[in-house]
Design a protein around this motif. Sequence first.
Motif, mmCIF file in Angstrom:
data_model
loop_
_atom_site.group_PDB
_atom_site.id
_atom_site.type_symbol
_atom_site.label_atom_id
_atom_site.label_comp_id
_atom_site.label_asym_id
_atom_site.label_seq_id
_atom_site.Cartn_x
_atom_site.Cartn_y
_atom_site.Cartn_z
ATOM 1 N N ALA A 80 52.659 6.292 53.213
ATOM 2 C CA ALA A 80 52.526 6.885 54.549
ATOM 3 C C ALA A 80 52.714 8.393 54.549
ATOM 4 N N THR A 81 53.619 8.891 53.701
ATOM 5 C CA THR A 81 53.977 10.312 53.796
ATOM 6 C C THR A 81 53.705 11.130 52.545
ATOM 7 N N GLU A 82 53.468 10.473 51.401
ATOM 8 C CA GLU A 82 53.312 11.212 50.155
ATOM 9 C C GLU A 82 51.933 11.042 49.522
ATOM 10 N N ASN A 83 50.992 10.467 50.275
ATOM 11 C CA ASN A 83 49.613 10.312 49.806
ATOM 12 C C ASN A 83 49.503 9.424 48.572
ATOM 13 N N PHE A 84 50.436 8.479 48.405
ATOM 14 C CA PHE A 84 50.325 7.522 47.308
ATOM 15 C C PHE A 84 49.188 6.545 47.584
ATOM 16 N N ASP A 85 48.701 5.946 46.525
ATOM 17 C CA ASP A 85 47.520 5.084 46.565
ATOM 18 C C ASP A 85 47.849 3.729 47.192
ATOM 19 N N SER A 86 47.277 3.456 48.348
ATOM 20 C CA SER A 86 47.530 2.190 49.031
ATOM 21 C C SER A 86 46.813 1.022 48.370
ATOM 22 N N GLN A 87 45.864 1.309 47.472
ATOM 23 C CA GLN A 87 45.059 0.257 46.862
ATOM 24 C C GLN A 87 45.564 -0.181 45.494
ATOM 25 N N SER A 88 46.582 0.485 44.985
ATOM 26 C CA SER A 88 47.141 0.143 43.683
ATOM 27 C C SER A 88 48.641 -0.087 43.816
ATOM 28 N N VAL A 89 49.189 -0.874 42.884
ATOM 29 C CA VAL A 89 50.611 -1.183 42.934
ATOM 30 C C VAL A 89 51.051 -1.606 41.538
ATOM 31 N N ALA A 90 52.323 -1.355 41.220
ATOM 32 C CA ALA A 90 52.867 -1.701 39.912
ATOM 33 C C ALA A 90 54.087 -2.594 40.068
ATOM 34 N N LEU A 91 54.224 -3.552 39.163
ATOM 35 C CA LEU A 91 55.381 -4.436 39.119
ATOM 36 C C LEU A 91 56.262 -4.077 37.932
ATOM 37 N N VAL A 92 57.570 -4.073 38.153
ATOM 38 C CA VAL A 92 58.538 -3.926 37.072
ATOM 39 C C VAL A 92 59.635 -4.958 37.289
ATOM 40 N N GLY A 93 60.367 -5.247 36.216
ATOM 41 C CA GLY A 93 61.444 -6.218 36.322
ATOM 42 C C GLY A 93 62.526 -5.752 37.275
ATOM 43 N N GLY A 94 63.096 -6.670 38.038
ATOM 44 C CA GLY A 94 64.044 -6.304 39.074
ATOM 45 C C GLY A 94 65.503 -6.408 38.691
ATOM 46 N N THR A 95 65.803 -6.776 37.451
ATOM 47 C CA THR A 95 67.201 -6.903 37.053
ATOM 48 C C THR A 95 67.714 -5.592 36.458
ATOM 49 N N ASP A 96 69.040 -5.469 36.373
ATOM 50 C CA ASP A 96 69.613 -4.271 35.758
ATOM 51 C C ASP A 96 69.213 -4.156 34.293
ATOM 52 N N ALA A 97 69.000 -5.296 33.639
ATOM 53 C CA ALA A 97 68.638 -5.292 32.223
ATOM 54 C C ALA A 97 67.244 -4.732 31.975
ATOM 55 N N THR A 98 66.405 -4.735 33.000
ATOM 56 C CA THR A 98 65.034 -4.240 32.844
ATOM 57 C C THR A 98 64.845 -2.866 33.482
ATOM 58 N N ALA A 99 65.962 -2.191 33.788
ATOM 59 C CA ALA A 99 65.874 -0.880 34.433
ATOM 60 C C ALA A 99 65.128 0.130 33.567
ATOM 61 N N ALA A 100 65.220 -0.026 32.254
ATOM 62 C CA ALA A 100 64.573 0.929 31.353
ATOM 63 C C ALA A 100 63.070 0.970 31.562
ATOM 64 N N ASP A 101 62.462 -0.170 31.824
ATOM 65 C CA ASP A 101 61.015 -0.206 32.035
ATOM 66 C C ASP A 101 60.624 0.559 33.292
ATOM 67 N N ALA A 102 61.445 0.462 34.328
ATOM 68 C CA ALA A 102 61.144 1.168 35.574
ATOM 69 C C ALA A 102 61.227 2.674 35.389
ATOM 70 N N LEU A 103 62.198 3.141 34.603
ATOM 71 C CA LEU A 103 62.325 4.580 34.377
ATOM 72 C C LEU A 103 61.149 5.103 33.556
ATOM 73 N N ALA A 104 60.757 4.372 32.523
ATOM 74 C CA ALA A 104 59.626 4.792 31.698
ATOM 75 C C ALA A 104 58.323 4.768 32.473
ATOM 76 N N ALA A 105 58.233 3.889 33.478
ATOM 77 C CA ALA A 105 57.016 3.781 34.286
ATOM 78 C C ALA A 105 56.845 4.938 35.254
ATOM 79 N N ALA A 106 57.941 5.613 35.606
ATOM 80 C CA ALA A 106 57.895 6.621 36.667
ATOM 81 C C ALA A 106 56.871 7.721 36.437
ATOM 82 N N PRO A 107 56.764 8.308 35.236
ATOM 83 C CA PRO A 107 55.756 9.357 35.057
ATOM 84 C C PRO A 107 54.325 8.860 35.226
ATOM 85 N N VAL A 108 54.018 7.681 34.680
ATOM 86 C CA VAL A 108 52.662 7.148 34.791
ATOM 87 C C VAL A 108 52.339 6.805 36.246
ATOM 88 N N ALA A 109 53.258 6.094 36.886
ATOM 89 C CA ALA A 109 53.036 5.733 38.287
ATOM 90 C C ALA A 109 53.006 6.977 39.168
#
Length: 341
Positions: free
Chosen positions: A253-282
């Motif tokens: 709504a406010t940052e012009n992110f793509d409404s047609q694309s979306v990414a899934l990452v693991g939701g547990t604390d053990a999978t937090a590393a994947d979410a951090l590594a995904a941040a630059p690409v996303a």
Amino acid sequence: MKKTLATTATTTAAAALLVGLVAAPAQAAPGFAFDQRISGPDRFATAVAASKLLEPVDGNGTDVVVVNGYATVDGLTASYLAGLRSAPILYTDTGSVPAVTAAEIERLGVRDVWIVGGTDRVPQAQQDAWAAAGRTVHRIAGADRYETAAMVATADDSGDAPEQVFIATGTGTADALAAGPIAWARNYPVLLTEPGTVPAATAAALTELGTANRVVLGNAVTDAVYGQVAGTQRLAGADRQETAAKIADDAIATENFDSQSVALVGGTDATAADALAAAPVAGAGGVPLLFTGFDGGLGDGTSAYLTAHEGNYVSAGDGWVFGGEPSVPQRAVDAATALVQ
């Protein structure tokens, strides 16, 4: 250094693959699927896979941000620093630099290595080795996670005040990580607070930054602290999945992110590393992140978000998954695809 998604998208082939900002039709295309999984056999290799997507051209990456792969709390705010440098985030271990990480630094042709965290997390010997190889090494580390975050938040020496600051709890990881792509793309610092009190380093950083727009992430930050940091908005849901969905909605709504694309990452604390590594690409592609559930399913908040946005997902968009099967089970991926078909 200020970026827009449009200018960021021109810097890498990865961003060109990710961005698809066009008007959405009334219903999802039958062909849309979460069929692009970015992963490796472990968190180190997954981060490298994300780095290769962000910067596929050998020798074209001047900067890299390095954090300990098993202490991602030090790197919760690293997405902002990586965004300032248009850089990927790679992981190391205390014992040694994993071979896949070392090879990726060589492939990128890195000139500047930015370490986030103290020598107990990224040993001095690793810093010395990078310096001996002719690289300029910068370490950002405070006495604790709050001071480290404050030092990262004030690392931009351009003289420009950020337009917005995120504030999240420092006792959890998910809320800060959900905003990682926005922090990378928009150069919004992420500061950490204790749930019931504002650390001195955080308060000092807010004063130094001078940014009035202060967005609090999640419900773990109390109303009292919200008032103390002069919060202007709270993005929060009943749990981390719903909070990530709220952040995703705001990004679109406010940052012009793509409404047609979306990414899934693991939701547990053990999978937090994947979410951090995904941040630059996303962040480069303006793709919001959603967390899967704790039981290997999607979780109510993520399921509700995908159902509500079903009409957005068309052939021009992309469904991404960051992390391997142990982090994001295929049954969760299949369930997500079924919801948007």
